[in-house]
Design a protein around this motif. Structure first.
Motif, PDB file in Angstrom:
ATOM      1  N   VAL A 123     -13.549  12.874   6.263  1.00 18.37           N
ATOM      2  CA  VAL A 123     -13.162  13.160   4.877  1.00 18.37           C
ATOM      3  C   VAL A 123     -11.649  13.345   4.781  1.00 18.37           C
ATOM      4  N   ALA A 124     -11.069  14.050   5.758  1.00 19.83           N
ATOM      5  CA  ALA A 124      -9.624  14.294   5.742  1.00 19.83           C
ATOM      6  C   ALA A 124      -8.841  12.988   5.869  1.00 19.83           C
ATOM      7  N   VAL A 125      -9.258  12.108   6.782  1.00 19.14           N
ATOM      8  CA  VAL A 125      -8.548  10.847   7.007  1.00 19.14           C
ATOM      9  C   VAL A 125      -8.702   9.920   5.802  1.00 19.14           C
ATOM     10  N   PHE A 126      -9.910   9.767   5.305  1.00 18.64           N
ATOM     11  CA  PHE A 126     -10.142   8.889   4.164  1.00 18.64           C
ATOM     12  C   PHE A 126      -9.402   9.382   2.922  1.00 18.64           C
ATOM     13  N   THR A 127      -9.354  10.698   2.754  1.00 20.17           N
ATOM     14  CA  THR A 127      -8.646  11.263   1.599  1.00 20.17           C
ATOM     15  C   THR A 127      -7.143  11.055   1.741  1.00 20.17           C
ATOM     16  N   SER A 128      -6.627  11.191   2.954  1.00 24.10           N
ATOM     17  CA  SER A 128      -5.194  10.974   3.195  1.00 24.10           C
ATOM     18  C   SER A 128      -4.806   9.529   2.923  1.00 24.10           C
ATOM     19  N   VAL A 129      -5.631   8.607   3.372  1.00 27.57           N
ATOM     20  CA  VAL A 129      -5.379   7.180   3.122  1.00 27.57           C
ATOM     21  C   VAL A 129      -5.408   6.906   1.618  1.00 27.57           C
ATOM     22  N   SER A 130      -6.380   7.503   0.934  1.00 29.14           N
ATOM     23  CA  SER A 130      -6.486   7.338  -0.512  1.00 29.14           C
ATOM     24  C   SER A 130      -5.240   7.864  -1.215  1.00 29.14           C
ATOM     25  N   ALA A 131      -4.732   9.005  -0.762  1.00 31.34           N
ATOM     26  CA  ALA A 131      -3.536   9.593  -1.370  1.00 31.34           C
ATOM     27  C   ALA A 131      -2.322   8.678  -1.189  1.00 31.34           C
ATOM     28  N   LEU A 132      -2.155   8.107  -0.007  1.00 33.58           N
ATOM     29  CA  LEU A 132      -1.030   7.201   0.249  1.00 33.58           C
ATOM     30  C   LEU A 132      -1.123   5.943  -0.624  1.00 33.58           C
ATOM     31  N   CYS A 133      -2.336   5.400  -0.757  1.00 37.53           N
ATOM     32  CA  CYS A 133      -2.523   4.200  -1.583  1.00 37.53           C
ATOM     33  C   CYS A 133      -2.269   4.495  -3.060  1.00 37.53           C
ATOM     34  N   CYS A 134      -2.681   5.680  -3.505  1.00 35.86           N
ATOM     35  CA  CYS A 134      -2.433   6.059  -4.899  1.00 35.86           C
ATOM     36  C   CYS A 134      -0.939   6.233  -5.166  1.00 35.86           C
ATOM     37  N   LEU A 135      -0.217   6.773  -4.196  1.00 33.94           N
ATOM     38  CA  LEU A 135       1.240   6.912  -4.335  1.00 33.94           C
ATOM     39  C   LEU A 135       1.897   5.545  -4.436  1.00 33.94           C
ATOM     40  N   ALA A 136       1.443   4.607  -3.615  1.00 31.17           N
ATOM     41  CA  ALA A 136       1.986   3.243  -3.667  1.00 31.17           C
ATOM     42  C   ALA A 136       1.713   2.614  -5.029  1.00 31.17           C
ATOM     43  N   ALA A 137       0.510   2.834  -5.553  1.00 31.17           N
ATOM     44  CA  ALA A 137       0.160   2.289  -6.867  1.00 31.17           C
ATOM     45  C   ALA A 137       1.023   2.905  -7.966  1.00 31.17           C
ATOM     46  N   LEU A 138       1.313   4.199  -7.841  1.00 29.30           N
ATOM     47  CA  LEU A 138       2.139   4.875  -8.845  1.00 29.30           C
ATOM     48  C   LEU A 138       3.552   4.320  -8.885  1.00 29.30           C
ATOM     49  N   PHE A 139       4.072   3.880  -7.741  1.00 26.81           N
ATOM     50  CA  PHE A 139       5.388   3.244  -7.732  1.00 26.81           C
ATOM     51  C   PHE A 139       5.367   1.960  -8.556  1.00 26.81           C
ATOM     52  N   GLY A 140       4.231   1.237  -8.489  1.00 31.37           N
ATOM     53  CA  GLY A 140       4.091   0.033  -9.297  1.00 31.37           C
ATOM     54  C   GLY A 140       4.091   0.341 -10.785  1.00 31.37           C
ATOM     55  N   VAL A 141       3.452   1.458 -11.154  1.00 33.92           N
ATOM     56  CA  VAL A 141       3.419   1.872 -12.557  1.00 33.92           C
ATOM     57  C   VAL A 141       4.805   2.302 -13.022  1.00 33.92           C
ATOM     58  N   LEU A 142       5.536   3.026 -12.178  1.00 35.45           N
ATOM     59  CA  LEU A 142       6.897   3.457 -12.524  1.00 35.45           C
ATOM     60  C   LEU A 142       7.806   2.255 -12.755  1.00 35.45           C
ATOM     61  N   MET A 197      -5.427   1.892  -6.038  1.00 41.31           N
ATOM     62  CA  MET A 197      -5.819   3.237  -6.446  1.00 41.31           C
ATOM     63  C   MET A 197      -7.150   3.642  -5.815  1.00 41.31           C
ATOM     64  N   CYS A 198      -8.057   2.685  -5.727  1.00 39.12           N
ATOM     65  CA  CYS A 198      -9.415   2.957  -5.218  1.00 39.12           C
ATOM     66  C   CYS A 198      -9.621   2.266  -3.872  1.00 39.12           C
ATOM     67  N   PHE A 199      -8.600   2.300  -3.022  1.00 35.89           N
ATOM     68  CA  PHE A 199      -8.656   1.578  -1.752  1.00 35.89           C
ATOM     69  C   PHE A 199      -9.824   2.038  -0.886  1.00 35.89           C
ATOM     70  N   THR A 200     -10.102   3.333  -0.881  1.00 38.57           N
ATOM     71  CA  THR A 200     -11.216   3.852  -0.082  1.00 38.57           C
ATOM     72  C   THR A 200     -12.538   3.288  -0.568  1.00 38.57           C
ATOM     73  N   TYR A 201     -12.714   3.246  -1.896  1.00 38.32           N
ATOM     74  CA  TYR A 201     -13.917   2.607  -2.439  1.00 38.32           C
ATOM     75  C   TYR A 201     -14.012   1.169  -1.932  1.00 38.32           C
ATOM     76  N   LEU A 202     -12.870   0.468  -1.999  1.00 40.74           N
ATOM     77  CA  LEU A 202     -12.834  -0.968  -1.676  1.00 40.74           C
ATOM     78  C   LEU A 202     -13.231  -1.230  -0.227  1.00 40.74           C
ATOM     79  N   ILE A 203     -12.661  -0.479   0.714  1.00 38.44           N
ATOM     80  CA  ILE A 203     -12.965  -0.750   2.124  1.00 38.44           C
ATOM     81  C   ILE A 203     -14.413  -0.392   2.454  1.00 38.44           C
ATOM     82  N   GLU A 204     -14.960   0.595   1.765  1.00 38.90           N
ATOM     83  CA  GLU A 204     -16.370   0.937   1.970  1.00 38.90           C
ATOM     84  C   GLU A 204     -17.265  -0.218   1.522  1.00 38.90           C
TER      85      GLU A 204
END
Length: 245
Positions: A221-240, A175-182
């Motif tokens: 900002v656009a690239v980091f936000t896009s990566v964050s969105a993809l990672c959050c979608l992957a995490a949501l599949f885990g929750v589902l 969910m917080c992949f961008t935070y993590l890589i930073e």
């Protein structure tokens, strides 16, 4: 969730106040920060235990099993809490970066909390998203208002508490992949430089490396936000998967 945000936001506020009011460029010392964060993390976990929030096990994503860890939950969760809040702080280095990435993360948690049918948390998240959107109006490139440690620690404290409430603590790396890589880029840079006197990145955290490679702030900002969105979608599949959807 609100308490956690204000605990860590208060630490950031103290740091910013020392810099601005006392004209001390360093603010709180690293030792003072970590001690205050340590205390805040203990208070948050203790508070959660008093609310019967099951502070003795972790839900394992993908495998959809619960792993009882007993008292080990406390040190592990303290590491997650302090790591997440500091990672959010490190992400705040470009105009609109932390604000935009955090809006994506909060939207993902909104979906998770909706599945849990927690109306109080939904209201808190909705208010925070609204606040971030309003702040982004002034914080987008070129920024007229900066977040500072007050805002970055506040957001980090809220995000990690939302993970605790929904028992998705181990989904924070996704969910917080961008935070993590930073944060990881900063740790790697310091560790390697101390050992070899060589730099892995042109500058850390990672967004500064790409900035020195010629990327514009808007593109970053656009690239980091896009990566964050993809990672959050992957995490949501885990929750589902947890709800057997």
């Amino acid at each position: 969730v609100v308490g956690s945000a204000f605990f860590f936001g208060g630490i950031g506020l103290a740091d910013d106040a020392i810099k601005i009011v006392m004209h001390h460029n360093e603010g709180l010392t690293p030792k003072q920060k970590i001690v205050l964060q340590f205390v805040a993390a203990i208070l948050i976990i203790f508070w959660a235990s008093r609310l019967d929030m099951n502070v003795s096990d972790f839900w394992i994503p993908l495998f959809n099993i619960v792993l009882p860890v007993g008292v080990l939950y406390w040190p592990l969760m303290m590491f997650i809490i302090i790591g997440t809040t500091n990672s959010a702080n490190l992400t705040d280095g470009l105009d609109g970066l932390l604000t935009t990435v955090s809006i994506i993360i909060l939207l993902a948690f909104f979906a998770v909390v909706k599945l849990y049918n927690e109306p109080n948390s939904l209201v808190v998240i909705a208010v925070m998203i609204g606040a971030c959107l309003a702040f982004l109006f002034y914080n987008h490139h070129p920024a007229r208002v900066f977040m500072g440690d007050t805002g970055s620690f506040f957001i980090g404290g809220m995000v990690v508490a939302l993970a605790m409430v929904t028992k998705t603590e181990l989904l924070i790396p996704a969910m917080c992949f961008t935070y993590l890589i930073e944060a990881c880029s900063d740790i790697i840079q310091v560790a390697v430089y101390k050992r070899t006197k060589r730099r892995v990145f042109r500058m850390a955290p990672l967004h500064h490396h790409f900035e020195l490679c010629g990327w514009s702030e808007v593109k970053l900002v656009a690239v980091f936000t896009s990566v964050s969105a993809l990672c959050c979608l992957a995490a949501l599949f885990g929750v589902l998967n947890r709800f057997h959807f």
